[in-house]
Scaffold this motif. Structure first.
Motif, PDB file in Angstrom:
ATOM      1  N   THR A 177      -1.105   5.586  10.808  1.00 39.87           N
ATOM      2  CA  THR A 177      -2.266   4.755  10.483  1.00 39.87           C
ATOM      3  C   THR A 177      -1.836   3.491   9.757  1.00 39.87           C
ATOM      4  N   LEU A 178      -0.973   3.638   8.768  1.00 38.09           N
ATOM      5  CA  LEU A 178      -0.535   2.473   7.984  1.00 38.09           C
ATOM      6  C   LEU A 178       0.366   1.560   8.809  1.00 38.09           C
ATOM      7  N   ASP A 179       1.178   2.145   9.681  1.00 36.91           N
ATOM      8  CA  ASP A 179       2.037   1.312  10.527  1.00 36.91           C
ATOM      9  C   ASP A 179       1.203   0.461  11.467  1.00 36.91           C
ATOM     10  N   GLU A 180       0.123   1.043  11.984  1.00 39.83           N
ATOM     11  CA  GLU A 180      -0.734   0.303  12.922  1.00 39.83           C
ATOM     12  C   GLU A 180      -1.490  -0.830  12.244  1.00 39.83           C
ATOM     13  N   VAL A 181      -1.863  -0.651  10.981  1.00 44.18           N
ATOM     14  CA  VAL A 181      -2.659  -1.678  10.319  1.00 44.18           C
ATOM     15  C   VAL A 181      -1.806  -2.664   9.520  1.00 44.18           C
ATOM     16  N   LEU A 182      -0.652  -2.202   9.007  1.00 37.80           N
ATOM     17  CA  LEU A 182       0.166  -3.056   8.140  1.00 37.80           C
ATOM     18  C   LEU A 182       1.509  -3.442   8.753  1.00 37.80           C
ATOM     19  N   GLY A 183       1.879  -2.818   9.869  1.00 30.05           N
ATOM     20  CA  GLY A 183       3.190  -3.061  10.447  1.00 30.05           C
ATOM     21  C   GLY A 183       4.245  -2.208   9.755  1.00 30.05           C
ATOM     22  N   HIS A 184       5.485  -2.339  10.224  1.00 29.64           N
ATOM     23  CA  HIS A 184       6.573  -1.540   9.658  1.00 29.64           C
ATOM     24  C   HIS A 184       6.828  -1.927   8.206  1.00 29.64           C
ATOM     25  N   SER A 185       7.125  -0.922   7.396  1.00 30.84           N
ATOM     26  CA  SER A 185       7.481  -1.187   6.005  1.00 30.84           C
ATOM     27  C   SER A 185       8.932  -1.663   5.928  1.00 30.84           C
ATOM     28  N   ILE A 186       9.179  -2.688   5.121  1.00 29.89           N
ATOM     29  CA  ILE A 186      10.548  -3.182   4.947  1.00 29.89           C
ATOM     30  C   ILE A 186      11.067  -2.891   3.542  1.00 29.89           C
ATOM     31  N   VAL A 187      10.270  -2.161   2.759  1.00 30.64           N
ATOM     32  CA  VAL A 187      10.670  -1.895   1.370  1.00 30.64           C
ATOM     33  C   VAL A 187      10.824  -0.397   1.103  1.00 30.64           C
ATOM     34  N   GLY A 188      10.910   0.405   2.167  1.00 31.92           N
ATOM     35  CA  GLY A 188      11.087   1.837   1.965  1.00 31.92           C
ATOM     36  C   GLY A 188       9.826   2.623   2.260  1.00 31.92           C
ATOM     37  N   PRO A 189       9.858   3.929   1.972  1.00 34.92           N
ATOM     38  CA  PRO A 189       8.737   4.810   2.321  1.00 34.92           C
ATOM     39  C   PRO A 189       7.416   4.380   1.688  1.00 34.92           C
ATOM     40  N   ARG A 190       6.353   4.431   2.469  1.00 35.80           N
ATOM     41  CA  ARG A 190       5.000   4.150   1.971  1.00 35.80           C
ATOM     42  C   ARG A 190       4.304   5.428   1.500  1.00 35.80           C
ATOM     43  N   TYR A 204       0.826  -1.201   0.000  1.00 42.42           N
ATOM     44  CA  TYR A 204       0.000   0.000   0.000  1.00 42.42           C
ATOM     45  C   TYR A 204       0.867   1.261   0.000  1.00 42.42           C
ATOM     46  N   ASN A 205       0.529   2.223  -0.870  1.00 38.06           N
ATOM     47  CA  ASN A 205       1.274   3.485  -0.883  1.00 38.06           C
ATOM     48  C   ASN A 205       0.344   4.666  -1.100  1.00 38.06           C
ATOM     49  N   VAL A 206       0.753   5.818  -0.559  1.00 37.13           N
ATOM     50  CA  VAL A 206      -0.096   7.010  -0.524  1.00 37.13           C
ATOM     51  C   VAL A 206       0.704   8.218  -0.981  1.00 37.13           C
ATOM     52  N   TRP A 207       0.032   9.093  -1.715  1.00 35.85           N
ATOM     53  CA  TRP A 207       0.610  10.402  -2.027  1.00 35.85           C
ATOM     54  C   TRP A 207      -0.142  11.456  -1.228  1.00 35.85           C
ATOM     55  N   CYS A 208       0.564  12.171  -0.378  1.00 34.51           N
ATOM     56  CA  CYS A 208       0.027  13.316   0.351  1.00 34.51           C
ATOM     57  C   CYS A 208       0.501  14.557  -0.399  1.00 34.51           C
ATOM     58  N   THR A 209      -0.422  15.231  -1.090  1.00 35.42           N
ATOM     59  CA  THR A 209      -0.036  16.276  -2.038  1.00 35.42           C
ATOM     60  C   THR A 209       0.251  17.626  -1.380  1.00 35.42           C
ATOM     61  N   ALA A 210      -0.101  17.793  -0.120  1.00 36.76           N
ATOM     62  CA  ALA A 210       0.135  19.061   0.583  1.00 36.76           C
ATOM     63  C   ALA A 210       0.651  18.747   1.976  1.00 36.76           C
ATOM     64  N   ALA A 211       1.924  18.410   2.062  1.00 37.97           N
ATOM     65  CA  ALA A 211       2.514  17.913   3.305  1.00 37.97           C
ATOM     66  C   ALA A 211       2.567  18.961   4.399  1.00 37.97           C
ATOM     67  N   SER A 212       2.651  20.228   4.024  1.00 38.96           N
ATOM     68  CA  SER A 212       2.804  21.316   4.980  1.00 38.96           C
ATOM     69  C   SER A 212       3.955  20.988   5.940  1.00 38.96           C
ATOM     70  N   THR A 213       3.746  21.160   7.242  1.00 34.67           N
ATOM     71  CA  THR A 213       4.817  20.929   8.210  1.00 34.67           C
ATOM     72  C   THR A 213       4.904  19.473   8.675  1.00 34.67           C
ATOM     73  N   GLY A 214       4.189  18.578   8.008  1.00 26.88           N
ATOM     74  CA  GLY A 214       4.386  17.150   8.222  1.00 26.88           C
ATOM     75  C   GLY A 214       3.328  16.420   9.012  1.00 26.88           C
ATOM     76  N   PRO A 221       1.803   4.333  -9.731  1.00 29.13           N
ATOM     77  CA  PRO A 221       0.500   4.741  -9.190  1.00 29.13           C
ATOM     78  C   PRO A 221       0.409   4.560  -7.676  1.00 29.13           C
ATOM     79  N   PHE A 222      -0.707   5.077  -7.116  1.00 28.97           N
ATOM     80  CA  PHE A 222      -0.918   5.067  -5.667  1.00 28.97           C
ATOM     81  C   PHE A 222      -2.236   4.377  -5.314  1.00 28.97           C
ATOM     82  N   ASP A 223      -2.261   3.814  -4.110  1.00 33.18           N
ATOM     83  CA  ASP A 223      -3.509   3.253  -3.591  1.00 33.18           C
ATOM     84  C   ASP A 223      -4.451   4.357  -3.121  1.00 33.18           C
ATOM     85  N   ALA A 224      -3.867   5.460  -2.648  1.00 31.00           N
ATOM     86  CA  ALA A 224      -4.679   6.578  -2.166  1.00 31.00           C
ATOM     87  C   ALA A 224      -3.928   7.885  -2.385  1.00 31.00           C
ATOM     88  N   ILE A 225      -4.681   8.929  -2.666  1.00 30.03           N
ATOM     89  CA  ILE A 225      -4.128  10.278  -2.788  1.00 30.03           C
ATOM     90  C   ILE A 225      -4.865  11.178  -1.810  1.00 30.03           C
TER      91      ILE A 225
END
Length: 288
Positions: free
Chosen positions: A135-148, A116-126, A223-227
């Motif tokens: 949210t993704l860490d709680e449902v999917l666990g830590h990513s082992i393939v880099g940034p989600r 699963y990967n997401v694009w946050c188009t307006a990150a602002s101060t994070g 592509p992304f699963d969510a934007i």
């Protein structure tokens, strides 16, 4: 003996305070920010434009807004263009803002798995991308393939703060005790004990990148699963909104979701999206 240096500072300060932003200069700034970032600012925001740009005159030692306009228009590649955009960009954010979106994100990610990967188009101060990362860490666990999460913003100033991952304790009021414990470290530096820093497990889940949404080309790993494009398109005119929606539609995986702000509505007949619920959209061509 009078303090001449001090008096000079007062005179310079008063000069800037009294400097007038003419209607012509205001209209020029309105046109320039639209050309650079697609942001629509009305003449009613004169005070906002004045208050945000006056410090740039001080920083550059300029005597008038006309001098500032001349600098920008005569130097299309000048570094000040980025400062100009930064100054007129609005950045209002918080952790888990519009909280009803995150249970929807949780269920969507749970049904689609670890890639699963997401694009946050307006990150602002994070705060928003880190909320997505939690949210993704709680449902999917830590990513082992880099940034989600790809987190972009046009404003380089807010991205610098986002990358640092440093916040005030008060900024975490919307988080559970478990989230505070798992994802943040208390600063022990002298004078910074009211601050926290994002743990590496969270920072490693987010890639921050400067990006202008109205640029012709986006160098992003679609592509992304969510934007997530929340409370962004309210600053654009309808033509720019339509263009962005069509571009977003091409960057979503089948079954992907677009999250927008609660006051943003994009279910017109021309839109490639239909409302799925609570300012969450899916592609029209996909069956319910």
């Amino acid at each position: 003996m009078p303090n001449i240096a001090h008096n000079n500072k007062i005179e310079i300060s008063n000069q800037f305070v009294q400097n007038h932003l003419s209607e012509s200069e205001l209209n020029t700034f309105i046109e320039l920010i639209y050309q650079q970032a697609g942001i629509v600012i009305t003449a009613q925001r004169r005070d906002m434009v004045y208050n945000r740009l006056a410090p740039r005159l001080r920083a550059l030692g300029l005597n008038s807004f006309r001098d500032y306009i001349r600098l920008l228009e005569n130097s299309p590649n000048h570094n000040e263009w980025q400062q100009f955009v930064n100054a007129l960009t609005t950045n209002l954010t918080s952790f888990f803002r519009e909280a009803y979106h995150f249970p929807i994100l949780t269920e969507h990610a749970r049904t689609r798995g670890g890639g699963y990967n997401v694009w946050c188009t307006a990150a602002s101060t994070g705060e928003e991308p880190y909320s997505i990362a939690m949210t993704l860490d709680e449902v999917l666990g830590h990513s082992i393939v880099g940034p989600r999460i790809l987190a972009t913003d046009i404003d380089t100033g807010v991205l610098e703060k986002a990358r640092s991952g440093t916040y005030r304790m008060a900024d975490l009021n919307n988080l559970s005790l478990e989230q505070k414990k798992n994802y943040f470290l208390r600063r022990n530096d002298s004078g910074k004990r009211d601050q926290v820093k994002v743990r590496s497990v969270l920072q490693n889940a987010v890639h921050f990148q400067q990006l202008n949404l109205i640029s012709a080309n986006w160098d992003i790993p679609a592509p992304f699963d969510a934007i997530f494009c929340r409370n962004v398109m309210i600053y654009f005119d309808k033509n720019t909104q339509d263009q962005l929606l069509n571009r977003f539609a091409k960057l979503l995986k089948p079954g992907g979701l677009l999250f927008v702000g609660h006051s943003e509505h994009f279910s017109s007949t021309a839109s490639p999206f239909r409302l799925k619920g609570q300012s969450v959209y899916c592609l029209k061509k996909e069956k319910a």
